[in-house]
Design an enzyme around this catalytic site. Structure first.
Site: not given
Ligand SMILES: NC(=O)c1ccc[n+]([C@@H]2O[C@H](COP(=O)([O-])OP(=O)(O)OC[C@H]3O[C@@H](n4cnc5c(N)ncnc54)[C@H](O)[C@@H]3O)[C@@H](O)[C@H]2O)c1
Length: 690
Positions: A66, A105, A108, A128
């Site tokens: 992210a 992310g 993901e 994370e």
């Protein structure tokens, strides 16, 4: 080639669309990247000429995660869940082609592709947890559906990535590509089409999670195994709860649970502290007057003086990265003992499978033991780690100056002593610096790099770079007694010692601090280090509690007795009533009234003096910034990272409240509890440490 937006291109070759992200440096999932994914996939899905899609990234890595600068800021651009749903629902197979790191992310997104291929060096993971968060973009629901709940919890609670061949074994990756990645991805997509392989929508595949349904013992056992490491942290527990949801709930309900728990972590104090520390650690490397391009002194050979507790650990740090070390001692016996400890440490690591026996021998082979300081003549840097005695250190630096080649760095591992006074013994004070490691030196991440008045900038830059090279975090400190960390520790110890005289037992004080999150309290720590460090049997007259303990033979773990008792060979502290009685008698002899000291009082009295000292350290310029102080405490002394270091803790508590608390305590000792001018000023203004 069609530009979808400034960071995304779409190219269709023989029915295969290649969607390329190019958002340096790491293709983080910014608004532009999400828009590019959204519009690019839509275009490819709508194009009848396209039969399959390959997602690949330009530059050094796949989507590395992210954009954490966006976290909690109300980001612009397409929403990640929308992009992911569109990808997963695509009627045409999507293949993620991964190189570098697919983290957070990034992974993901890859989990919403129907297949994943990677180069052998690629790393895939959901880290994370290291920021006090959980994978909040479906990772907690999709990963268990691929690798099973146990492996998923392991990966997400530890946060460490798998390299592609490991990912292949557990099914997280479908093929390893050798040669050009885009070509490999396209070839894989063509193969899928030719073989009419199904679209694998991870969300719809429950086969890996159903076997764990109705088996709470799987989660109980995972919690138990990781209890110690996860103590105090919320994120790992929330990750486990998400995996429980993945196992027991339909996918969409699991996603809702994940989102709820993610939001809770994101808005909570732990993740705020851990994200703050993430930036703090990186910031520490920046020294305003030492430019990043300062030329470094090459360190190809090193010397270590003293093969004791610290010298041994420092030697390991250096040989671990391939720097040969000559280690010098005063007697063969001390040298043999030191080398034996190093070998035992390596062999223990090998026994756990984290080193091969060949690695052990290679590392031992890089160590040259010697009883002659002349053997240090060719070293590029020498680290002195002899006893903490100024006269001895001065003498050693005079000798080193005469022996070592011009331009060699002379470093000292002193815990507290004046680096300028040591440097003044040499004709090269600009090459003298403190490199203060923390025990166990081969484990603890911190190095306080202590800059003397005359230390040259390239010497500072080299010491900082060396810290990084050996996997540590260097934090710059100026010269003062105890530097940043120990100077603050002294204040804490003064109050810890007073609270036991006023009636709290050592075990109670330690418990308050371990409940706060420290791995050990001040008295267990004192027993570990040796109650007699700095104590002198010849001059001891029972004037302090420490004198009395040492006189009674209670010198710490090494005598199986200190503030606590110890069973031989066991480091577990056992509270001892005789010690409590000894403290009571001592307090009575000093007319100190014993009373019930509350846990809250113990905590504040131990921690607030640290903050106050931190404020002085900042205003004197000993530390460059408050976040450096926090980095020192988190990585050198076990301050719980989820509380973000003493200065961050003080900010989150409110400096005005902290000063008000000091005023309450001031009735007993006004001088001790006077707020540092910087603290008083910030508190009055309603500000915080920056
Ligand atoms: N132990 C800790 O937790 C810790 C942490 C940080 C810094 N330090 C500092 O590191 C230094 C070393 O501490 P330690 O705990 O490793 O001590 P230690 O007693 O374990 O080891 C010191 C070693 O130095 C050797 N030595 C003494 N004089 C020497 C000489 N002239 N030449 C070569 N070797 C000599 C001794 O034989 C001994 O083996 C001290 O300055 C200490 O303050 C210690």
């Amino acid at each position: 080639m069609t530009a979808i937006n400034p960071v995304t291109d779409l190219d269709v070759r023989e029915g295969i669309a290649v969607l390329t992200l190019n958002s340096p440096p790491v293709n983080a999932l910014s608004g532009a990247v999400r828009d590019g994914l959204h519009d690019g996939f839509q275009k490819a899905i709508n194009d009848p000429a396209v039969k399959a899609i390959v997602l690949v990234c330009a530059g050094r890595t796949f989507i590395a995660g992210a954009d954490i600068t966006e976290l909690g800021t109300g980001a612009k651009g397409a929403s990640l869940p929308d992009v992911q749903s569109m990808m997963e629902a695509s009627p045409k197979p999507i293949v993620a082609a991964i190189h570098g790191t697919a983290l957070g992310g990034g992974l993901e997104v890859a989990l919403c592709c129907h297949y994943r291929v990677a180069v052998a060096t690629a790393q895939l993971g959901l880290p994370e947890v290291k920021l006090g968060l959980l994978p909040g973009a479906g990772g907690t629901q999709r990963l268990p559906r691929i690798v099973g709940p146990e492996m998923a919890m392991e990966m997400m609670c530890l946060g460490d990535p798998l390299v592609a061949p490991e990912a292949l074994k557990v099914g997280l990756c479908d093929e390893i590509v050798s040669g050009d990645l885009t070509e490999g991805g396209v070839a894989f997509a063509k193969k899928l089409l030719a073989e009419k392989r199904p679209l694998v929508r991870v969300r719809d595949n429950d086969s890996r999670v159903t076997p764990a349904r109705g088996k709470p013992e799987i989660f109980a056992s995972f919690r138990k195994t990781h209890e110690r490491k996860n103590r105090g942290f919320l994120a790992p527990e929330y990750i486990i709860r998400c995996v429980e949801a993945a196992v027991n709930l339909p996918f969409d309900d699991g996603i809702k649970r994940e989102a709820e728990l993610f939001r809770e972590l994101l808005s909570g104090p732990q993740s705020a502290a851990q994200r703050y520390m993430f930036f703090a650690e990186r910031q520490a490397a920046k020294i305003p007057d030492v430019p990043a391009d300062t030329p470094l002194i090459p360190i190809n050979r090193a010397g270590v003086l003293g093969a004791g507790t610290m010298g041994g650990g420092i030697t390991m740090n250096l040989v671990n990265v391939g720097i040969p070390v000559t280690i010098v001692e005063t007697s063969q016996e001390a040298l043999d003992r030191g080398l034996k400890v190093i070998r035992t440490n390596y062999e223990n690591t090998a026994r756990k499978g984290r080193l091969t026996q060949a690695d052990v021998e290679t590392r031992m082979g890089l160590i040259t033991p010697s009883l002659d300081m002349q053997a240090l003549a060719s070293a590029d840097m020498v680290v002195e780690a002899v006893f903490e005695n100024m006269e001895l250190k001065k003498e050693i630096f005079r000798k080193l100056d005469a022996i070592c080649k011009p331009g060699a760095i002379l470093a000292t591992n002193t815990s507290a002593l004046d680096i300028n006074a040591i440097a003044a013994q040499t004709k090269r004070p600009e090459y003298v610096i403190g490199t203060h490691y923390f025990s166990p030196a081969n484990v603890m991440k911190l190095v306080e790099v202590v800059r003397g008045d005359k230390t040259a900038k390239n010497v500072i830059a080299t010491a900082m770079a060396l810290s990084k090279r050996i996997g540590k975090i260097g934090v710059l400190s100026g010269v003062c007694y105890g530097f940043i960390g120990n100077r603050m520790l002294f204040g804490r110890n003064v109050q810890a010692n007073r609270t036991i005289l006023e009636g709290a037992s050592p075990a109670r004080v330690d418990k308050v601090l371990t409940d706060f999150g420290f791995p050990m309290g001040p008295f267990a720590m004192s027993d570990l280090a040796g109650v007699d460090v700095g104590w002198n049997a010849k001059t001891s007259k029972g004037e302090t509690l420490r004198d009395r303990l040492c006189e009674a033979g209670r010198r710490g773990q090494k005598t199986n007795a200190g503030y606590y008792d110890y069973k031989p060979g066991d480091r577990t502290p056992i509270p001892n009533e005789d010690v409590v009685a000894m403290i009571r008698e001592f307090a009575a002899s000093k007319q100190i009234r014993q009373r019930d000291v509350s846990d809250a009082e113990i905590l504040d009295r131990c921690l607030i003096p640290m903050v106050n000292e931190g404020a002085k350290i900042l205003s004197e310029g000993i530390a460059i910034r408050a976040s450096d102080i926090d980095t020192v405490w988190v990585h050198g002394y076990g301050w719980p990272v989820y509380r973000g270091g003493p200065m961050h803790w003080a900010n989150s508590m409110g400096l005005d409240k902290l000063v008000a608390r000091m005023q309450e305590f001031a009735a007993d000792d006004a001088a001790f509890w006077t707020p540092a001018p910087m603290l008083a000023e910030l508190a009055a203004k309603g500000g915080g440490f920056k």
